[in-house]
Each structure stands twice: as C-alpha cells, then as structure tokens.
Scaffold this active site. Sequence first.
Site, PDB file in Angstrom:
ATOM      1  N   ALA B   8     -14.308   4.104  27.487  1.00  0.00           N
ATOM      2  CA  ALA B   8     -13.746   5.451  27.384  1.00  0.00           C
ATOM      3  C   ALA B   8     -12.224   5.418  27.408  1.00  0.00           C
ATOM      4  O   ALA B   8     -11.557   6.109  26.636  1.00  0.00           O
ATOM      5  CB  ALA B   8     -14.285   6.317  28.526  1.00  0.00           C
ATOM      6  N   GLU B  29      -5.209  -0.809  34.179  1.00  0.00           N
ATOM      7  CA  GLU B  29      -6.496  -1.495  34.296  1.00  0.00           C
ATOM      8  C   GLU B  29      -6.394  -2.459  35.482  1.00  0.00           C
ATOM      9  O   GLU B  29      -5.513  -3.313  35.513  1.00  0.00           O
ATOM     10  CB  GLU B  29      -6.805  -2.232  32.993  1.00  0.00           C
ATOM     11  CG  GLU B  29      -7.923  -3.249  33.061  1.00  0.00           C
ATOM     12  CD  GLU B  29      -9.260  -2.686  33.569  1.00  0.00           C
ATOM     13  OE1 GLU B  29      -9.642  -1.579  33.131  1.00  0.00           O
ATOM     14  OE2 GLU B  29      -9.888  -3.349  34.420  1.00  0.00           O
ATOM     15  N   CYS B  39     -21.786  -4.394  27.169  1.00  0.00           N
ATOM     16  CA  CYS B  39     -23.207  -4.504  26.813  1.00  0.00           C
ATOM     17  C   CYS B  39     -23.534  -5.878  26.243  1.00  0.00           C
ATOM     18  O   CYS B  39     -24.702  -6.265  26.173  1.00  0.00           O
ATOM     19  CB  CYS B  39     -23.592  -3.473  25.756  1.00  0.00           C
ATOM     20  SG  CYS B  39     -23.011  -1.824  26.116  1.00  0.00           S
ATOM     21  N   ARG B  66      -0.005  -0.694  18.807  1.00  0.00           N
ATOM     22  CA  ARG B  66      -0.313   0.693  18.455  1.00  0.00           C
ATOM     23  C   ARG B  66       0.460   1.682  19.315  1.00  0.00           C
ATOM     24  O   ARG B  66       0.183   2.887  19.286  1.00  0.00           O
ATOM     25  CB  ARG B  66      -1.801   0.973  18.670  1.00  0.00           C
ATOM     26  CG  ARG B  66      -2.708   0.273  17.713  1.00  0.00           C
ATOM     27  CD  ARG B  66      -4.141   0.650  18.024  1.00  0.00           C
ATOM     28  NE  ARG B  66      -5.016   0.107  16.998  1.00  0.00           N
ATOM     29  CZ  ARG B  66      -6.194   0.613  16.683  1.00  0.00           C
ATOM     30  NH1 ARG B  66      -6.640   1.697  17.288  1.00  0.00           N
ATOM     31  NH2 ARG B  66      -6.929   0.067  15.753  1.00  0.00           N
ATOM     32  N   VAL B  76      -5.124   1.754  40.311  1.00  0.00           N
ATOM     33  CA  VAL B  76      -4.714   3.064  40.801  1.00  0.00           C
ATOM     34  C   VAL B  76      -5.489   3.329  42.081  1.00  0.00           C
ATOM     35  O   VAL B  76      -6.724   3.287  42.084  1.00  0.00           O
ATOM     36  CB  VAL B  76      -4.972   4.158  39.745  1.00  0.00           C
ATOM     37  CG1 VAL B  76      -4.645   5.541  40.326  1.00  0.00           C
ATOM     38  CG2 VAL B  76      -4.135   3.891  38.496  1.00  0.00           C
ATOM     39  N   ALA B 296     -22.800   3.154  26.434  1.00  0.00           N
ATOM     40  CA  ALA B 296     -21.548   2.873  25.726  1.00  0.00           C
ATOM     41  C   ALA B 296     -21.172   3.940  24.699  1.00  0.00           C
ATOM     42  O   ALA B 296     -20.006   4.313  24.590  1.00  0.00           O
ATOM     43  CB  ALA B 296     -21.639   1.516  25.036  1.00  0.00           C
ATOM     44  N   ASN B 300     -17.716   6.061  24.839  1.00  0.00           N
ATOM     45  CA  ASN B 300     -16.717   6.050  23.778  1.00  0.00           C
ATOM     46  C   ASN B 300     -16.473   7.455  23.238  1.00  0.00           C
ATOM     47  O   ASN B 300     -15.349   7.842  22.952  1.00  0.00           O
ATOM     48  CB  ASN B 300     -17.169   5.142  22.636  1.00  0.00           C
ATOM     49  CG  ASN B 300     -16.833   3.690  22.904  1.00  0.00           C
ATOM     50  OD1 ASN B 300     -15.771   3.212  22.544  1.00  0.00           O
ATOM     51  ND2 ASN B 300     -17.729   2.980  23.570  1.00  0.00           N
ATOM     52  N   TYR B 421     -40.029   5.239   1.807  1.00  0.00           N
ATOM     53  CA  TYR B 421     -41.187   4.346   1.755  1.00  0.00           C
ATOM     54  C   TYR B 421     -41.092   3.350   0.617  1.00  0.00           C
ATOM     55  O   TYR B 421     -40.874   3.710  -0.532  1.00  0.00           O
ATOM     56  CB  TYR B 421     -42.486   5.133   1.568  1.00  0.00           C
ATOM     57  CG  TYR B 421     -43.617   4.247   1.066  1.00  0.00           C
ATOM     58  CD1 TYR B 421     -44.082   3.202   1.863  1.00  0.00           C
ATOM     59  CD2 TYR B 421     -44.165   4.413  -0.194  1.00  0.00           C
ATOM     60  CE1 TYR B 421     -45.072   2.355   1.396  1.00  0.00           C
ATOM     61  CE2 TYR B 421     -45.163   3.567  -0.669  1.00  0.00           C
ATOM     62  CZ  TYR B 421     -45.611   2.534   0.129  1.00  0.00           C
ATOM     63  OH  TYR B 421     -46.574   1.686  -0.325  1.00  0.00           O
TER      64      TYR B 421
END
Lengths: 443, 443
Positions: B8, B29, B39, B66, B76, B296, B300, B421
Amino acid sequence: MIVGGVAAGMTAASRARRQDPDAQVVVFERGEWISYGACGLPYVLGGAVKDFDALVARTPAQMRARGVGIRLGHEVTGIDATAATVTVHERASGRTLTEPYDRLLLATGVAALRPDWAQSDLSGVHLLREIPDGQAIEATLKGARRACVVGAGYIGIEMAEALRARGLSVVLMEKAPEVAGRMLDPDYQRLVRAELERRGVDVRCNTDVVRLTGRDGRVTGVQTEHGLVRADVVIVAVGVRPRTELAGGAGVRLGKSGAVAVNARQETSVPGIFSAGDNTECIHRVTRRKVHIPLALSANRMGRIAGVNMAGGDARFPGVVGTGIFKVFELGAARTGLTQTDADSLGLDAVSVDVKSTDHAGYYRGAQPIHVRLTGERGSGRLLGAQLVGCGDSVKRVDVVAALLHRRASVLDLFEADLAYAPPFSGVWDVLLVAADRLSREL
Amino acid sequence: MIVGGVAAGMTAASRARRQDPDAQVVVFERGEWISYGACGLPYVLGGAVKDFDALVARTPAQMRARGVGIRLGHEVTGIDATAATVTVHERASGRTLTEPYDRLLLATGVAALRPDWAQSDLSGVHLLREIPDGQAIEATLKGARRACVVGAGYIGIEMAEALRARGLSVVLMEKAPEVAGRMLDPDYQRLVRAELERRGVDVRCNTDVVRLTGRDGRVTGVQTEHGLVRADVVIVAVGVRPRTELAGGAGVRLGKSGAVAVNARQETSVPGIFSAGDNTECIHRVTRRKVHIPLALSANRMGRIAGVNMAGGDARFPGVVGTGIFKVFELGAARTGLTQTDADSLGLDAVSVDVKSTDHAGYYRGAQPIHVRLTGERGSGRLLGAQLVGCGDSVKRVDVVAALLHRRASVLDLFEADLAYAPPFSGVWDVLLVAADRLSREL
C-alpha cells in the site's frame, strides 16, 4: 418433432421431455450420428481425442431410454405448415413418409461452404463438419505427407495444428490478408500467425485458389495465382452457411444475416415452427443487433429454450456477446464483445489499449506472455470487448469480460473487480485490471 | 508522508507523485526492503522463484528516481496529530527525529501472530511475513530434515508445499478440525487436505501446540496434546493482526474488526491521516459490512486511492467481494463472496450446489477434475459466492463470479453469460454455467 440430432436438436429433445414428461418427442436425423461434439473433430484427427465415439455425449439408445424417439437416416425434405406435416425421406428403405407434428423445431445447423474450385471428384479433398467428414479425412491421411488447408478461420487453424501433430507438412492458405480474420484485430491475427509459423505451418495469406490439380482421381495440389502447392490432402475450411432450405420452403422468415429469424422464445414467423442452433440468428447484447454466430454453446442454449417452450414452458434466449476461443499449438486466442474493427464498422466511438504481461507473477517459474486488448466506448465508458492471446488456459479469463458484457458493465466495473491473486495465478493486478486501468484513462 | 514501504505504501507514493508531480513524498520504512511481493516468499523458499531480490518490484533507487524520498531503517514510533508531526527512530544512528507532515498515510500492514508457546529463544522457530523472515528460514533449512508448520491457513499450506519441494518431511498442524478454515466450506477444506496428504504432508488437525522442545538452543520438536512431533524447523503461521499501535496512539479510530476504520477515500477519523493496506478495514460489497481481509490486491488498491487523495485528487475504494486463491501442489483452491458457512453465520437464507466436472472437455486429452460450489440467496436469486478446487489455472475462473458479485448480479446472470468454449478450454457448458443452472433450480 425435431429436425436435426446434434447440439440444438438433442438438447431440445431432452429439455422438452424434462419440461413435460408426457410429451412425445421424435428426432429426425439425416445422418447416423447424434448428440456429438463437432468441435472435437480436429482433435480426434490430431490425436488429442481418442476416437470419434468419444465425441458422442449420448447414444441413440440412451436417448430412447429417456423417451425420445430417434430416427437415424431420416431426412426431412419438406414442410407443409398449413397441414402441420413434414415429408421425410427414409434412406434405408428409400420410402417417403408424411409425418404430422404439433410443434416443429428446425435444428438443421450449418453446411460447410464448397467453393467452385472445390466442386471436384478428386479424392483427398475434404470439408469438415460432421463425423463422417472426419472419418473420411482419417482414411485419407494414411500415407499422406503433404496437406493444404484452405481457409484460416478457427477450423482451418485447428486442422493445421492437427495435421502437423500427425507429422504432415502443412500449408495454410487464406484469401484475406491475415489468419483468424473475423475473430481478432490485425495485431492479434499476427500473433496467431506467428505461432502457426513457429510450429512449422507454412502460412500463405492473400492467396486465392484457382483450381485443384489431380492424377488418377486423386488430388495432387492446389493451384494458386502465385504458383502450385503440392498436396495429398486438401481441407476446405472457407466458412459455413446456415442450412435454411427447409425453413425457406415452409415460408419461415430469414433474417438479414441469412439465418432463420426467431424471437427470444425461438419461435419463427410461422406458428408452431421453432428454430434453434447454428441455422438460427440471435441477439447480440452489445450491439443489440441480430447476428449469426454459429457456436456450440449458443446452439445448445437455443435448443434448451426451444425444448422448454415447445413443451409448454416459457424460456427466453438472453442473447450472446460474441465470445469465441480457439487453441493454436501452445497458445490460446479468445475474444468477446467487439473488436476495434467491429466497433469501427458499427460507427462507435471506440478506443482500445494493448497490454502485454505475464499469465502469472513474472517472478514465478514458468511465467508466459499474455497479450490483452481491451476495447471501450468513449463518453459512455462502456466496456465493448476484449481479445486475448496467450499461453494455454490463460486466455480463458476472457470469461470475466464476457460476464461483465452480459451485464452491460463499464470499463470501471472491470477495473474495480476483486479478482483473485496469488503468484502462481496472476500478477497482483491481473492483466485484465491493468488493461482496464489503462483503458479508463483513454475514455 | 507514508509509514510503511511495501504494497500500500509504495503504491500510494507512486500515485501521489503521478497525481501531483510537485508533491513532496517521503516514505519511512523500518526495514531494509521496499516494494516487494511478500506473497512470493514461500515460493522463493520452495524454489519456484529464483531469489528474494526477484520479489522486488521497484528498488529504492528506482523510487528515488521517481521523486519519492525513501528512508530505510526508519521506524515511526509516534504521531502528534495536533502538531502534525511524527517521531522517527533512525536505526543506523540511534537518533530520534521529529518530522512534520501535511498528510500522513499509515501503511503499516500486519504482524504475524506469535502465540505464547512460540515466545522462545530457540533457533529454528520462524514466522513468515517479511523478506528477512524468509532469509532466516532459508538459513535454517540448510541441513534440516524435518519441518513442522503450525497453522494451516494459506501461508501454512504454501509453506508445507515449499518445504516438501525442498525435500523435508513436513507435519502440518492445525488447531481447527480442518485446513484452510476460513477460506472454504468443510467439503472443500477436505479436498485441500487430501491433496496435501497425497503429496506426502502429514496433516494433523484438531491439534493444539503445548510447547516447543529444544536442545543446545535449537528447536527439536513440537509437543502437542497427542504427543511429540520432532522437527528441526518450526514455521508459525497461525494468523496475522493489523499493526495499529501507531494509529491507536494518534487517536485514530479502529473498527470492530480491529483494523483501522476509514471512509471510501481511505481517510481515518483524524483529519490529515489516511490508512491503507493490510492494517485497514474495507467494505465487503456482498454483505455491506466492514471487514479486515489483508490481501495484496486490496492493499495495492487502497494505497492507490490514498495516494490520489493525499495529493489532492478524489478516488474511492470500491470494496472487495472476498476473493482469495491459493495453490496446493498440483491443485488450486479459490473462493469469492460468501461460503455457505459465511452465509449461515450472517443469517442469510443461502443454498449451495456442488458440481464436479472437468476443467476442459472430458474427451480431450488431460482433462482434470474441477469442483465448484456455488452459493446463492433464496428468494432474491442473488449470487452470493463460489468455491473452486481443481487443477492448476482452472480455478482462476473464480474471477467470473467475482466480477459478477461486484455488480451484485443474480445466479441467472451467471447462467446466461456467454462464456468461451472450445474443447481444450472447457465443456460446452462451462462448469460455472452447469453450477449456475443447478443452483437456479434451488432458489
């Protein structure tokens, strides 16, 4: 009374008996086989299906045990709608019978087209529509080394694969500029052709057949404008037409598509006469137009509706959204709704995006490419269609879009769907979600 | 400012920059890894993924390019919502910083539960949640021969498979009467267990752990009420809890589920503070209740919504329908919507049907069994859910039901869908259609 004992006809017969256990149901089938999966024919020839018998869902004995009268080798040659009778040619005896009906179902299917150049007595030249066609091809294949398949629709493509699996060299010839013409947009047609070529099929597009060549009564080649292609076996797979002779003779109205026109109850313009299956039009839920798309699921579904209604029930055909799928060697190709080409020809303000991703998480063993084109309508944001080409079963996710099209959903609905994720099955954002995200930004 | 740099958090960071290219975005982080697919951890250990690095979607360098500030090793530890600051512990220096924010995202995820019996200093006892956990397990596996996995949810099941793939003997222990407890109804749980047992996993349900045994600081076994299970490696996979300490400390309201309560814009009860991902509740579209389903895709998706909104946009989380999927050796198991058990516990008048069919046409080479349970609501005819257990990718067709549940469709809508099918891909009537047909007769 049911004319035709394959998909729609046999489903109708079973359903009618289930709807009304006292109903007298009789099926006239001009051939000797009923209730079989014609879609499996290329796979019997290629070896993925054991034999022709394996395609049979229910034998005549099983159907009779369900109380359905089965008359093999009986060809219905005429209908007198006023008298409510049919004329039947009984092949074994050569007799012509007149049989009365209360309700009549036309489930006559399609015939494979045989172009002028294929009007030939040469052996080794085959259409593929019914089990006897498959058996004839099987007999021809013994000792054959070179095959030419004319027509690169899905049957031609499936036959090219089957014949390669049998070890023949295969030329696949197509009049149009690409293979899989009406199924996919050009970029996706090219992906299919690339797979054919990768597996050793010699694909020749933009190629018209001029005539067949032969010797001693057996075909030896296909003469085109660009030269001669030698072949021991020629499969003619240039398309089908609805078998509507009986309907026409009885004054039953045909639609613009050339197939039998019906309402949602599968009733034709003539009271008491129903029509279902590959000979019959149906409504396309995306375009709301009548279309003729002869495929097994809609044939069965129409047969079911007709069977219920003929026996006094009330069922309605919900329409199709133009879903189709076929295998081409290691790849699958699928589409639903409208291609960009379809949408353009209908004058819709449509836009498509293409996503190339992997069928499952890229970091997980064996990830294979999958291509998705998603098409939507500018302004309305409506989902219009999807095309997928990718490895094996991965393209079956076309069904997600098909189900949403059935509900007239938007591109946003697809993007917001809570699709399943684990690394062996997809990326976190399934490729359909990635495509819907990109497309929603274009609308 | 974003707390937490995995699913997220990183999605929110990218989205915020895309929404407002001038936005200053910083991610704290506490660990050393960001933007990875947790996962995939069992599959690295099992060998289906090359290494841990392969799970990383974007490196810190890529994110910095970026324009996203990435502060690894920064935990934190507190929020002052009035002052709009956070307290950050910088591990490398040991310093404590105070950093101001305009908008704050809590993307702190879940923590794996460690029961009392697992509060141990013995080596060889592991949780599995983050990459360092995976690395620790990898180190433990060298020379290990016997593993015990405690907890048979999907992580426990995936780990049992991974450890078998590494050649260990595996005991899978579960307190509940069956494996995959909350995912599937009992019949489908048993199908999963049968596959585990077929592949050599010793499954022991109704089994509580009493304590671990050890020697020389290393685990030697798991003592249960029924005896001792010897093990060199013990994986504790008994569940997760949302990491809400920070939220709670800041006065952010938690929901009944125990996870952070948010509105559809991912805003918490405290102005300026957003929450997204596995630590956060969301709306279940079938029940219209708030749920905590840490997976997940929703993590996200929530991150994306939060990122847009934090940077001045307006996006709304559409809710989930409870879709989940996992692999168990050669099988896949998938569910969406409600199980019969779920529906019963909510007091719904629900009914389920079970269909056993084949993943593609039964006559076509390699057809494998697939089990589908479809659940609907009596009276309304509403589709409630589906469970599938079958070979490989075949269970990904759960997405068809998931997409329809998103649109609050009926069982009839599923039955009428124009699914794809051809013999290599399904029966004429896809197993989902067969199930919908049967279910519609029960409603």
